[in-house]
Design a protein around this motif. Structure first.
Motif, PDB file in Angstrom:
ATOM      1  N   GLN A 128     176.662  88.494  86.958  1.00  0.00           N
ATOM      2  CA  GLN A 128     177.387  87.719  87.976  1.00  0.00           C
ATOM      3  C   GLN A 128     178.605  88.467  88.519  1.00  0.00           C
ATOM      4  O   GLN A 128     179.508  87.866  89.101  1.00  0.00           O
ATOM      5  N   ILE A 183     165.695  89.897  95.574  1.00  0.00           N
ATOM      6  CA  ILE A 183     165.590  88.524  95.085  1.00  0.00           C
ATOM      7  C   ILE A 183     165.936  88.458  93.602  1.00  0.00           C
ATOM      8  O   ILE A 183     166.665  87.559  93.158  1.00  0.00           O
ATOM      9  N   PHE A 184     165.431  89.412  92.836  1.00  0.00           N
ATOM     10  CA  PHE A 184     165.694  89.437  91.390  1.00  0.00           C
ATOM     11  C   PHE A 184     167.188  89.558  91.107  1.00  0.00           C
ATOM     12  O   PHE A 184     167.744  88.818  90.280  1.00  0.00           O
ATOM     13  N   ARG A 185     167.847  90.500  91.782  1.00  0.00           N
ATOM     14  CA  ARG A 185     169.284  90.692  91.546  1.00  0.00           C
ATOM     15  C   ARG A 185     170.094  89.490  92.047  1.00  0.00           C
ATOM     16  O   ARG A 185     171.155  89.164  91.492  1.00  0.00           O
ATOM     17  N   THR A 186     169.627  88.813  93.097  1.00  0.00           N
ATOM     18  CA  THR A 186     170.303  87.614  93.585  1.00  0.00           C
ATOM     19  C   THR A 186     170.194  86.486  92.559  1.00  0.00           C
ATOM     20  O   THR A 186     171.151  85.745  92.336  1.00  0.00           O
ATOM     21  N   TYR A 187     169.022  86.366  91.951  1.00  0.00           N
ATOM     22  CA  TYR A 187     168.848  85.394  90.861  1.00  0.00           C
ATOM     23  C   TYR A 187     169.881  85.646  89.779  1.00  0.00           C
ATOM     24  O   TYR A 187     170.523  84.709  89.278  1.00  0.00           O
ATOM     25  N   GLU A 188     170.034  86.903  89.377  1.00  0.00           N
ATOM     26  CA  GLU A 188     170.995  87.239  88.333  1.00  0.00           C
ATOM     27  C   GLU A 188     172.416  86.900  88.755  1.00  0.00           C
ATOM     28  O   GLU A 188     173.226  86.436  87.948  1.00  0.00           O
ATOM     29  N   ILE A 192     170.990  83.207  86.744  1.00  0.00           N
ATOM     30  CA  ILE A 192     169.634  82.999  86.246  1.00  0.00           C
ATOM     31  C   ILE A 192     169.141  84.314  85.656  1.00  0.00           C
ATOM     32  O   ILE A 192     168.791  85.245  86.380  1.00  0.00           O
ATOM     33  N   THR A 193     169.132  84.400  84.337  1.00  0.00           N
ATOM     34  CA  THR A 193     168.743  85.636  83.657  1.00  0.00           C
ATOM     35  C   THR A 193     167.618  85.418  82.649  1.00  0.00           C
ATOM     36  O   THR A 193     167.428  86.226  81.731  1.00  0.00           O
ATOM     37  N   VAL A 244     160.158  82.458  86.361  1.00  0.00           N
ATOM     38  CA  VAL A 244     160.356  83.063  87.685  1.00  0.00           C
ATOM     39  C   VAL A 244     161.138  84.356  87.571  1.00  0.00           C
ATOM     40  O   VAL A 244     160.790  85.376  88.184  1.00  0.00           O
ATOM     41  N   TRP A 245     162.204  84.339  86.783  1.00  0.00           N
ATOM     42  CA  TRP A 245     163.023  85.539  86.588  1.00  0.00           C
ATOM     43  C   TRP A 245     162.196  86.674  85.987  1.00  0.00           C
ATOM     44  O   TRP A 245     162.276  87.819  86.432  1.00  0.00           O
ATOM     45  N   LEU A 247     159.747  88.018  88.605  1.00  0.00           N
ATOM     46  CA  LEU A 247     160.460  88.856  89.578  1.00  0.00           C
ATOM     47  C   LEU A 247     160.830  90.200  88.974  1.00  0.00           C
ATOM     48  O   LEU A 247     160.783  91.232  89.652  1.00  0.00           O
TER      49      LEU A 247
END
Length: 277
Positions: free
Chosen positions: A157, A226-231, A235-236, A240-241, A244
């Motif tokens: 984050q 998208i993956f890095r935005t989730y993180e 969301i880790t 879905v994580w 991705l």
């Protein structure tokens, strides 16, 4: 970085490294390939090579446990170097792909409004790409360290990751707008029978080839984005994580190899190869 990710990198990254090396070697070896468009692919391939090499080195270090004793330290020298190189090469690759979109737009615009003898201002592309890459790599200079998939800006984050996420997001969004306009323009011109000469057909074929590089880049970069935005939103974990994570690792690892396939199957490359033989 778990062991499965390491093995995926070790399996696919050498293919991308070989593919990027093939593009770089043939571009230098055959002067007939050194033209607008190909020179941008050449520069992007250099960045792809460095980026793939960074992740391969990270995988090897992880597998051999050379950086495990101080894994949580953001000041570990190998991890710091790999993180800086990864940030720089990723941003440079993205910027060169954006320049590819600018080139295609320039080629379409040139056909209507510019003299045929005018050349694409590649030197300004170099100034923009390397200048923006340096700036966006130095801003988070004190934030590099271990992450979930290697070495980058530490902390999922960490807002300094926006130097990467925002730049790629903007490049992708703007390039989609540019390519949409280009497709509309080409289709309209075909309906109006504006471009019917041999040179226009060759131009459209070359534009189609450059668009393929752009599509491959988006296939490789959007899952990472998208993956890095989730993180970034905390969301880790989760299905879905994880999905991705694996999609981004696989598509990224094969990007250089996929680019080389387009390169060696292009009419320009085949023409040079046949002439040489």
């Amino acid at each position: 970085m778990n062991q499965i990710i390491v093995y995926i990198y070790l399996m696919f990254l050498p293919l991308s490294i070989l593919g990027s090396c093939l593009i770089i070697y043939t571009y230098i070896r055959y002067k007939d390939l050194r033209k607008a468009g190909a020179n941008i692919v050449f520069c992007q391939s250099i960045c792809d090579l460095v980026d793939s090499g960074k992740y391969l080195a990270t995988a090897i270090l992880t597998l051999s446990s050379l950086n495990q004793t101080d894994r949580d330290s953001a000041t570990t020298l190998p991890c710091f170097i790999l993180a800086f190189v990864g940030q720089s090469s990723a941003i440079a690759t993205t910027a060169w792909n954006f320049m590819l979109n600018i080139l295609v737009a320039w080629m379409v615009f040139k056909a209507d409004h510019m003299r045929q003898g005018s050349e694409f201002p590649i030197k300004y592309c170099h100034i923009y790409v390397w200048g923006s890459t340096l700036a966006l790599s130095l801003i988070p200079i004190h934030q590099y360290g271990p992450t979930s998939v290697g070495c980058w800006i530490k902390g999922p984050q960490n807002l300094y990751r926006l130097t990467f996420l925002v730049s790629i997001g903007l490049y992708v969004a703007v390039s989609i707008v540019i390519m949409s306009w280009i497709l509309h323009k080409i289709r309209r011109d075909k309906v109006l029978n504006t471009f019917t000469s041999k040179s226009s057909v060759e131009r459209d074929m070359f534009i189609r080839q450059l668009r393929m590089y752009d599509i491959l880049f988006k296939v490789a970069s959007v899952p990472v984005l998208i993956f890095r935005t989730y993180e970034l939103f905390g969301i880790t974990s989760g299905t879905v994580w994880t999905a991705l994570l694996f999609i981004s690792v696989i598509t990224f690892s094969l990007h250089g190899a996929a680019n080389s396939i387009i390169w060696i199957t292009s009419p320009q490359f085949l023409r040079v190869f046949v002439t040489t033989e």
